[in-house]
Design an enzyme around this catalytic site. Sequence first.
Site, PDB file in Angstrom:
ATOM      1  N   GLU A 109       1.772  -8.463   9.840  1.00 12.96           N
ATOM      2  CA  GLU A 109       2.102  -7.310  10.670  1.00 12.96           C
ATOM      3  C   GLU A 109       1.626  -7.589  12.096  1.00 12.96           C
ATOM      4  O   GLU A 109       0.748  -8.432  12.317  1.00 12.96           O
ATOM      5  CB  GLU A 109       1.412  -6.062  10.121  1.00 12.96           C
ATOM      6  CG  GLU A 109      -0.110  -6.112  10.192  1.00 12.96           C
ATOM      7  CD  GLU A 109      -0.727  -4.827  10.747  1.00 12.96           C
ATOM      8  OE1 GLU A 109      -0.101  -4.212  11.635  1.00 12.96           O
ATOM      9  OE2 GLU A 109      -1.810  -4.455  10.287  1.00 12.96           O
ATOM     10  N   ASP A 165      -0.050  -4.226   5.837  1.00  8.50           N
ATOM     11  CA  ASP A 165      -0.908  -3.816   6.944  1.00  8.50           C
ATOM     12  C   ASP A 165      -2.343  -4.153   6.576  1.00  8.50           C
ATOM     13  O   ASP A 165      -2.737  -3.987   5.438  1.00  8.50           O
ATOM     14  CB  ASP A 165      -0.774  -2.310   7.192  1.00  8.50           C
ATOM     15  CG  ASP A 165       0.626  -1.949   7.664  1.00  8.50           C
ATOM     16  OD1 ASP A 165       1.410  -2.885   7.919  1.00  8.50           O
ATOM     17  OD2 ASP A 165       0.923  -0.743   7.762  1.00  8.50           O
ATOM     18  N   HIS A 206       6.721  -5.716  11.654  1.00  9.28           N
ATOM     19  CA  HIS A 206       5.938  -4.510  11.828  1.00  9.28           C
ATOM     20  C   HIS A 206       5.269  -4.473  13.204  1.00  9.28           C
ATOM     21  O   HIS A 206       4.049  -4.381  13.316  1.00  9.28           O
ATOM     22  CB  HIS A 206       4.883  -4.437  10.705  1.00  9.28           C
ATOM     23  CG  HIS A 206       4.359  -3.051  10.470  1.00  9.28           C
ATOM     24  ND1 HIS A 206       3.404  -2.468  11.268  1.00  9.28           N
ATOM     25  CD2 HIS A 206       4.642  -2.135   9.528  1.00  9.28           C
ATOM     26  CE1 HIS A 206       3.116  -1.259  10.815  1.00  9.28           C
ATOM     27  NE2 HIS A 206       3.867  -1.030   9.756  1.00  9.28           N
ATOM     28  N   ASP A 214       6.053   4.106   4.973  1.00  8.93           N
ATOM     29  CA  ASP A 214       6.861   3.046   5.572  1.00  8.93           C
ATOM     30  C   ASP A 214       6.740   1.732   4.787  1.00  8.93           C
ATOM     31  O   ASP A 214       7.293   0.712   5.183  1.00  8.93           O
ATOM     32  CB  ASP A 214       6.526   2.846   7.053  1.00  8.93           C
ATOM     33  CG  ASP A 214       5.080   2.484   7.289  1.00  8.93           C
ATOM     34  OD1 ASP A 214       4.239   2.881   6.467  1.00  8.93           O
ATOM     35  OD2 ASP A 214       4.776   1.817   8.290  1.00  8.93           O
ATOM     36  N   HIS A 215       5.996   1.780   3.673  1.00  5.16           N
ATOM     37  CA  HIS A 215       5.920   0.597   2.811  1.00  5.16           C
ATOM     38  C   HIS A 215       6.409   0.872   1.395  1.00  5.16           C
ATOM     39  O   HIS A 215       6.702  -0.046   0.650  1.00  5.16           O
ATOM     40  CB  HIS A 215       4.483   0.060   2.771  1.00  5.16           C
ATOM     41  CG  HIS A 215       4.050  -0.501   4.087  1.00  5.16           C
ATOM     42  ND1 HIS A 215       4.034  -1.835   4.372  1.00  5.16           N
ATOM     43  CD2 HIS A 215       3.661   0.115   5.235  1.00  5.16           C
ATOM     44  CE1 HIS A 215       3.642  -2.029   5.624  1.00  5.16           C
ATOM     45  NE2 HIS A 215       3.401  -0.858   6.169  1.00  5.16           N
ATOM     46  N   HIS A 259      -6.811  -1.892   5.053  1.00  2.00           N
ATOM     47  CA  HIS A 259      -6.056  -0.904   5.832  1.00  2.00           C
ATOM     48  C   HIS A 259      -6.204   0.535   5.305  1.00  2.00           C
ATOM     49  O   HIS A 259      -6.609   1.441   6.034  1.00  2.00           O
ATOM     50  CB  HIS A 259      -4.593  -1.343   5.832  1.00  2.00           C
ATOM     51  CG  HIS A 259      -3.646  -0.408   6.475  1.00  2.00           C
ATOM     52  ND1 HIS A 259      -3.701  -0.120   7.827  1.00  2.00           N
ATOM     53  CD2 HIS A 259      -2.615   0.306   5.969  1.00  2.00           C
ATOM     54  CE1 HIS A 259      -2.720   0.727   8.113  1.00  2.00           C
ATOM     55  NE2 HIS A 259      -2.060   1.004   7.010  1.00  2.00           N
ATOM     56  N   HIS A 272       0.835  -1.203   0.000  1.00  2.14           N
ATOM     57  CA  HIS A 272       0.000   0.000   0.000  1.00  2.14           C
ATOM     58  C   HIS A 272       0.868   1.250   0.000  1.00  2.14           C
ATOM     59  O   HIS A 272       2.085   1.176   0.070  1.00  2.14           O
ATOM     60  CB  HIS A 272      -0.992   0.000   1.155  1.00  2.14           C
ATOM     61  CG  HIS A 272      -0.361  -0.001   2.522  1.00  2.14           C
ATOM     62  ND1 HIS A 272       0.162  -1.126   3.098  1.00  2.14           N
ATOM     63  CD2 HIS A 272      -0.183   0.997   3.422  1.00  2.14           C
ATOM     64  CE1 HIS A 272       0.635  -0.826   4.293  1.00  2.14           C
ATOM     65  NE2 HIS A 272       0.441   0.455   4.516  1.00  2.14           N
ATOM     66  N   HIS A 288       1.497   3.806   2.007  1.00  2.00           N
ATOM     67  CA  HIS A 288       2.123   4.472   3.146  1.00  2.00           C
ATOM     68  C   HIS A 288       3.648   4.499   2.973  1.00  2.00           C
ATOM     69  O   HIS A 288       4.238   3.554   2.462  1.00  2.00           O
ATOM     70  CB  HIS A 288       1.758   3.769   4.452  1.00  2.00           C
ATOM     71  CG  HIS A 288       0.404   4.194   4.950  1.00  2.00           C
ATOM     72  ND1 HIS A 288      -0.302   3.466   5.872  1.00  2.00           N
ATOM     73  CD2 HIS A 288      -0.355   5.267   4.647  1.00  2.00           C
ATOM     74  CE1 HIS A 288      -1.453   4.081   6.118  1.00  2.00           C
ATOM     75  NE2 HIS A 288      -1.508   5.172   5.384  1.00  2.00           N
TER      76      HIS A 288
END
Lengths: 637, 690
Positions: free
Chosen positions: B233, B208, B466, B103-104, B187, B99, B101
């Site tokens: 996660e 996530d 995670h 942090d991904h 998510h 996705h 975000h």
Amino acid sequence: MKLTCLSSGTGYQYPPCHILEDVCGFRILLDCPLDLSALSVFSPVPPDNGFVSDGESSHISARDCYDKEQEIRKRQKFGTPLHGEDLIHDELWYKTVKNLHLWDPSSIDVVLISSVMGMLGLPFLTRAEGFSAKIYVTDAAARLARLMMEDLVSMNMEFQYFYGPRESGAPHWMRREELELLRPEVKEVVVGKDGSELGVWMPLYSLADVMDCMQKVQTLKYAEAACYNGTLVLKPFSSGSEIGSCNWTIDGPKRNITWLSCSIFASKHAMNFDYDALRGRDLVLYSDKQFLPLMDEVQSNDASSTIPSKDLSDLRCCSADKDDWKKLSESLLSTDEILEKEKLDFICSCILQSVQAGGSVVIPYNRLGILLQLLEMIPVLLESLAADVPIYVISSIAAELLAFTTVVPEWVCKPRQEKMFSGEPMFSHVDLMSKRKLHVFSAIHSPELLTTWQEPCIIFASHWSLRLGAVVHLLRRWGGDANSLLILEDGVDADIALLPFKPLEMKVLQCSFLPERRLPKIECLLKLLQPKILVLPDDLKEKLDFSNPSSDKFPVLYYTEGKTLCLPSSPEGSVDLEIASVLAERLVWQTLEKHDVMYTRLEGELVMEQGKFRLLPGIARADSHLSKTKEMKTDAG
Amino acid sequence: GFSYPDTDLDLDLLQSVTVQPPAPTISLLNSWLPPSPVMGIECLVLGAGQEIGKSCVVVTINGKRIMFDCGMHLGHSDDERYPDFSLIDGSLDCVVITHFHLDHIGALPYFTEVIGYNGPIYMTYPTKALAPLMLEDFLRISVGRGVEEKFTADDISACMKKVTPIDLKQNIQVGKDLQIRAYYAGHVLGAAMVYAKVGDASMVYTGDYNMTPDRHLGAAQIDPLELDLVITESTYATTVRDSKHASERKFLKAVHDCVVAGGKVLIPTFALGRAQELFILLEDYWERMNLKVPIYFSSGLTRQANIYYKTLMSWTNQKIKDTIALQNAFNFKHGTTCSLHFSVDNFCWCRNVNCVVSFDRSQINAPGSCVLFASPGMLSGGLSLEVFKQWAPSKVNLVMLPGHCVAGTIGHKLASGKLTKLYVDNNSQIEIRCKNVNLSFSAHTDSKGIMDLLKFLSPKHVMLVHGEKPRMSILKNKIESGMGIKCYDPPNGGVVKIPSVTVHVKAQTTDSFAKSCQSPNFSLSRCSTSGAVFSTDLTSPLIVSEDRISEAILFMDRSKARGVHKEELELIGSGEGKPQVVLYGHCFPIRSDNLTKATGRLGLSGNRSWLKVLALELSHLFPQTNVQNMGDFLQVGSFQLSVCLNQSCTRRSSDVPGVHATTCTYLCCSWCMEDEKLALAIISSVRNSL
């Protein structure tokens, strides 16, 4: 395995319909269309009566009166040219696939739908007693088909209002003596060439039937795999002809099948034809007939659509170096693009002429893609004209249809996807509507239409059979105006279709909206797919040549409408079997003397999973299965 | 010639004699059986190992290498920010991003444009659409803070061009062996769980996910799959969240109390996801309570919301889908009904547009209460931090942190109650007096959700990423003891090796083997818990077993295994019950009229003359072979062909085109294994020529 062609169809509007028998023991119906072009034998609702007020008596008298009049006219005019009054004046009935009713609905296991048009007859089937087949269709096609069916139902209401409640039993025109009175042109459509088709006529399904049908449908996303009964793995891949239209692959343990429906190599709006995913199958069933009438056209002297011979030779030679996929796909795509552009440019120039002369333009749309493309091209032309000519789309579903096109990025072509990724709308009609250059109305009598109405104008309206919907009223309005223009698609029999509107002063442009798939291309494609067996409609027997010694040889079979064709199993007859390694390790082997050959007796439990035979150690399997069901139960609890 | 001692093979004999296979055949067997130890799955954790941030796991499944996510750590500003790509040994087959975000996905432009990864990248349609916005936003904030990033805006667009968008459940074939498929993860818009399969080994990387539906997204959905490994996660490894309803009420009450008291509410969120959900909630409440306090959006959000809701609606939940479908159509019909800063089209999901206004910096200190959604979340910089600095000193104001804040951010400090003073710049500081509420509006699943998913999938191994280390080990113990599944929680740089157990070996079988297997030969028995095979206890589950498989025999030569039904073959023995030669057979029809025509041309008639014609034909088609006419049959090497008059011939194949039982003649063939190629060639040419 057997293939029966129920109807070879007429092309995009009426796709072919087949039944595949004994596909690993299952019976599969391929498409379930409606022959809407047959509606032309009916007369549209008479003009003066339009929407009749309430009161039963007036309806009945209207019908009676027409019956009598008609009869007298028919007797008098036998032998004279066909007249509008020779058509059937009654509530519309619809022509279903001609041989389908010979099959027991309950014997069908799977129904695969390739396109919106291939689904229009489905409610007749799903409401049949005993029908319990699993129906697979792409999510986008299902959505569009629901809209089309709803539109059909709502347009058909006009007839019901006019003729009143439906009579029980067969309508009067089905009576033997009435049939005898029909003109031969009309009769041929009603009873078919061999006189066997009278039984396929049905009154239209209801909205409830449509809803019920939609509930029985299982929708799949692009290239999503559905597994029927653990045995058949079914996957849809884009065919390029329309949003949601697809070709199917059917993978079983014994054989892999590709069903190629009406496909377009390069689409201007829908996701491109995905032929890469269709390669390497045992059997390819090619049911696309759409190019056939077009072929004749090319062979004759139509200047606008002849292709430079260079292109053709390019295509021919590309089959030689077939490893070069990229080159091939580029050549497959490019010529289409040029031709379609030319064709649409020509249509646009005709539209422009009419509008400049003060006439209006009626385009009975049937192909979503053409509607979307013309909606993009026309405003650009009008801009140059500096005249304020509004564009209207009139249909009970137009608003929802156009809105839907903005939310299916998964099914539109790559350039439009790129637009979406960069934050622009995928289609320009969103912009046009907000700039008030394009107006969408649900019906011709909607009050908003009356307040914004302006002539000349360009109108997209349904229905293309010229019997239903807003088109009928518009033709009556402009039929006498020599400056106005009607744009019809090829495949509609214009002579009969225009009968009720005669005498007609209006210009009529009939043309093909579809990019042509020329034979060398198809030949090329089929060779590239490299099937072990190829199945083609018999019309292609003379036209396609697969005996070319340079290409790898594969047997080609031809099917004929109404006949059953046995499809051979591959000579190797080999089926893959996967043996669990735990099991394989404990097999006890024997050797054959003199030969480097070993043998053993098999054991374990044979299961069918995802279209594959698997041999698993029996007991362990049972255990894991049990524990799994237990867990699921506790989950539910 | 040949003798046919027993056509019906004594199967028990095969089992009773156990002879050690000679040496050459052992090697033959070994090449067929799976190599031991089996290859299986190897995971290299490059990020999000025992921490939250820079998710990145490189998984090697049976030799194919996939990178799941390529994130950056927002809590670091040094080299720790990016995963250590130098640990990857060898090349990748593909990268899959779950996705949008940071942090991904944050390290993806760096990985493709600077490190130089050039293979396929897959992400869902919404992720591909929204990721560049997130990345550009991040870059803008970094530049604003004077931080030098490792990639540029050009890198972002170059990187995104290489991305292949995918749909949910679409089967993607990467190369010949690797298959991947995305499932809905809930998510954020477009979040996906990814299934990957190579050969027999398969796994799921969850990214996530959220197991409970919220106001604009549905809950995660996945098929029951047979899996060797699930990498999940574990953000809320130990928390069981309150019901959605309670936290929503708490949120609304806090906001209401603040605005009634004349305060300003700051809600730092990332552009997409939470902002939409909370807005839907607030808007609903505003209408119900007839509140007139304006709700502002920082301007960057509007363009994003535009694409977001208009085109990607099918990725939201069903309820929104239904209402939007109507409203989209409605909006198109009536155009703009709103005279504010942007048209209804921009916020077509908002029914009561009058209260939504876009926001610019001049309004920060405007009098009166208001609610502001500002990006980025976690107060990590940009407008949200700027506004926070202005509003924090006042007691009436409220900062609402709707979700998890990464360690190292101001949001994290504020939420943990450790923040009383904040340096605005090097020499001045402000005091934090405003209220703050941290609500778990996070769209991560809680520990119950994790357990539910694992129970549903029941994989053979689980790996946790995670999450925070202490909580992860609690969850790990719970999974191992409670579910009996081996669980791992490796740190960054750690490697986990998992043997793959569901390995199959391949064999081919003949048509009649498959046919006999399709007509089952069931026997039913009940298994009892006491262990007895047969039991009269009706409550015990019914076991279905069947014997058809033992009618099959597996042959192997030159590392190719072939399953054959016992009736299909003949063993020709040397007399002592020990077979020497195996004959395969096939019986197929050809059209007799064609054959008769051909014989007629030669002026012959009768069955024997057919063989003559065939012999002629074959010697013409296969000039390099010696076709012998033996009177009753033709012989080419070990291949024999004769006219078959036995109606119930076991080798007979049924479905042949254009041939009806009355008009055809069957030809029965048999051949030794070594002549198989020749045999098949002869059969297909006879079929095609006649």
